[in-house]
Design an enzyme around this catalytic site. Structure first.
Site, mmCIF file in Angstrom:
data_model
loop_
_atom_site.group_PDB
_atom_site.id
_atom_site.type_symbol
_atom_site.label_atom_id
_atom_site.label_comp_id
_atom_site.label_asym_id
_atom_site.label_seq_id
_atom_site.Cartn_x
_atom_site.Cartn_y
_atom_site.Cartn_z
ATOM 1 N N LYS A 139 0.666 -1.942 0.025
ATOM 2 C CA LYS A 139 -0.108 -0.093 0.617
ATOM 3 C C LYS A 139 0.929 1.391 -0.165
ATOM 4 O O LYS A 139 0.548 2.446 -0.356
ATOM 5 C CB LYS A 139 -0.946 -0.285 1.085
ATOM 6 C CG LYS A 139 -1.850 -0.790 1.472
ATOM 7 C CD LYS A 139 -2.882 -0.921 1.859
ATOM 8 C CE LYS A 139 -4.499 -1.987 2.025
ATOM 9 N NZ LYS A 139 -3.262 -3.505 2.279
HETATM 10 C C1 LIG Z 1 -4.478 -5.064 2.025
HETATM 11 C C2 LIG Z 1 -3.511 -6.080 1.518
HETATM 12 C C3 LIG Z 1 -4.186 -6.921 1.015
HETATM 13 C C4 LIG Z 1 -5.603 -6.896 -0.250
HETATM 14 O O1 LIG Z 1 -5.342 -5.700 -1.483
HETATM 15 P P1 LIG Z 1 -6.949 -5.335 -1.481
HETATM 16 O O2 LIG Z 1 -5.917 -4.406 -3.110
HETATM 17 O O3 LIG Z 1 -7.382 -5.012 -0.603
HETATM 18 O O4 LIG Z 1 -6.881 -5.963 -2.926
HETATM 19 C C5 LIG Z 1 -2.600 -7.873 0.535
HETATM 20 N N1 LIG Z 1 -2.083 -7.810 1.018
HETATM 21 C C6 LIG Z 1 -1.593 -6.912 1.850
HETATM 22 C C7 LIG Z 1 -0.551 -7.268 2.886
HETATM 23 C C8 LIG Z 1 -2.421 -6.076 2.330
HETATM 24 O O5 LIG Z 1 -2.341 -5.032 2.719
#
Ligand SMILES: *Cc1c(COP(=O)(O)O)cnc(C)c1O
Length: 465
Positions: A109
């Site tokens: 993210k």
């Molecule tokens: C947020 C997250 C996901 C999922 O991603 P989405 O965009 O919600 O599908 C997967 N792995 C990690 C480590 C995350 O922080």
């Protein structure tokens, strides 16, 4: 480039306004009015560095920021915050793994939220205004959002987490950020309570407008946009390593925000032949892509908590295209879903819901077994989210399709208990995580009551503006 709402009831807006709006004012999600065709540019893009590629991709969607400013923003975002680079691809046995966790909070993210922080600061300065971001988190999003906006001009952030309801590492990643513009609220309730408070306050226009409440969750278009870049790079990396014409990309999926960026990359003409959608036991999306029915069930707690979701907030963007870009049909579909907890898209004549997206699920045992096996065979540690994607990729690898690149979405040190349970050893460390234990923290405990949260925001904003 203008942005329109999936529900069709917002006047088209420019990119800058789309970023500040977050969720569309009609309750839909903002999307570009058309998807640029970049198939003819791929040869010129191959070989570019990350920031250069990011600029080439992002500029196609942003026409209301001068190119020299956009370039500087993107260069600044990807020059320093990622160690050693935003998205290196490594070889693990027969698989290619793209590591997306080299940012400050060690999760993918950061790649989008570091850019979003810079965009917010730039846009707010030009529009001579400020923003108060209100968020709710069950773990990873909160720290990446806080890290994206800490210390920035014109922005305050209020992040609610369930008091005692997130892991100690996740809590410390948020509460050790001591910048004046960062406010951590530990709400004496569950994550659902936090989310309800956030939605209620953001829907109250008499509060939202004067207090300029904004959003950083993955409904914000800028987050999807920033992620398109690494899908293009992933395909290039696999082409270079294998000589294949195209790649498949395996994506550990929760809210559908990450994989949606891959879908846009495919539509733009990136050499990606298929996306592999991988879920944990919370498999609502796997069930959809297997049979075309999207129906609510219960949420289970798993080793991959950032994928423990029921309603995938970004799925509406995909559905918009699936319903033939018909906002009225989509509104009816979403209204029915709210009432019945179910919606359906008929599969094609061959029984396939979408040839562009294959799906699979990894349960708890399979996730731990994948971590254990990958460590024993290749001395490579996967975090539990990334392991879900690798497990599904290995299942689909033998079917004669294009080579697969697996997106690794977090560093294993964020989830040491799962790693220890999988391998029997305390292997998962990172200096940034180990250092958290010694750091000062700041956090305010607030009752599970939206009026108390509102008062906290009003008093904080009033005291400092
Ligand atoms: C947020 C997250 C996901 C999922 O991603 P989405 O965009 O919600 O599908 C997967 N792995 C990690 C480590 C995350 O922080």
């Amino acid at each position: 480039m203008k942005y329109i709402s999936t529900r069709g009831q917002v006047e088209p807006v420019e990119f800058r306004q789309a970023v500040l709006m977050g969720l569309a004012d009609d309750g839909g999600l903002l999307i570009p009015e058309r998807i640029p065709d970049a198939a003819g540019r791929m040869d010129a893009w191959r070989g570019l560095g990350y920031a250069d590629l990011a600029f080439e991709v992002i500029r196609l969607f942003v026409t209301d920021i001068p190119e020299s400013d956009l370039r500087a923003l993107i260069d600044r975002t990807y020059a320093d915050a990622f160690d050693p680079a935003p998205a290196p691809t490594v070889r693990v046995g027969d698989l290619h793994v793209m590591e997306l966790w080299h940012g400050p909070t060690l999760a993918f993210k950061d790649i989008a939220l570091q850019l979003l922080g810079n965009l917010f600061e730039y846009i707010l300065a030009r529009e001579h205004t400020t923003l108060n971001i209100l968020g709710a988190t069950s773990g990873d999003t909160g720290s990446a959002a806080i890290c994206g906006v800490r210390g920035r001009e014109g922005i305050r952030i209020f992040v609610m987490h369930p008091h005692g309801g997130v892991s100690e590492i996740q809590e410390r990643q948020m509460t050790t950020v001591l910048d004046d513009n960062v406010h951590n609220l530990a709400v004496t309730g569950t994550f659902d309570d936090c989310q309800r408070i956030m939605k209620d306050l953001a829907a109250d226009l008499d509060f939202k407008r004067p207090y300029r409440i904004g959003a950083v969750n993955s409904v914000n278009w800028a987050r999807v946009l920033a992620q398109i870049v690494y899908y293009v790079k992933a395909a290039f990396d696999v082409q270079q390593a294998t000589g294949a014409a195209a790649a498949r990309v395996s994506v550990p999926t929760g809210n559908f925000g990450n994989i949606l960026a891959g879908w846009y990359a495919m539509q733009m003409g990136a050499p990606i032949s298929q996306l592999l959608l991988a879920t944990n036991r919370n498999n609502i999306l796997d069930r959809f892509f297997a049979a075309g029915t999207y129906s609510l069930g219960t949420v289970y707690k798993t080793f991959s908590p950032s994928m423990d979701i029921q309603v995938a907030s970004n799925f509406e963007r995909y559905l918009y295209y699936r319903t033939g870009e018909d906002a009225e049909a989509l509104r009816a579909m979403m209204a029915r879903f709210r009432k019945t907890g179910e919606l359906a898209v008929p599969p094609g004549p061959d029984g396939v819901v979408d040839p562009a997206i294959a799906s699979g699920m990894a349960d708890e045992d399979q996730t731990l077994a994948t971590i254990r096996r990958t460590w024993r065979e290749h001395e490579y540690l996967l975090d539990p989210h990334s392991a879900v994607g690798v497990c599904v990729a290995e299942r689909l690898a033998g079917d004669g399709g294009d080579p697969i690149v697996c997106l690794a979405t977090a560093h294993p040190a964020k989830f040491p208990a799962a790693i220890e349970q999988a391998t029997g050893e305390d292997l998962a460390h990172h200096p940034a995580i180990d250092a958290l234990a010694e750091m000062e923290t700041r956090c305010t405990v607030v009752p599970n009551d939206k009026e108390k949260v509102r008062r906290f925001i009003v008093e904080t904003v009033g005291a400092r503006s």
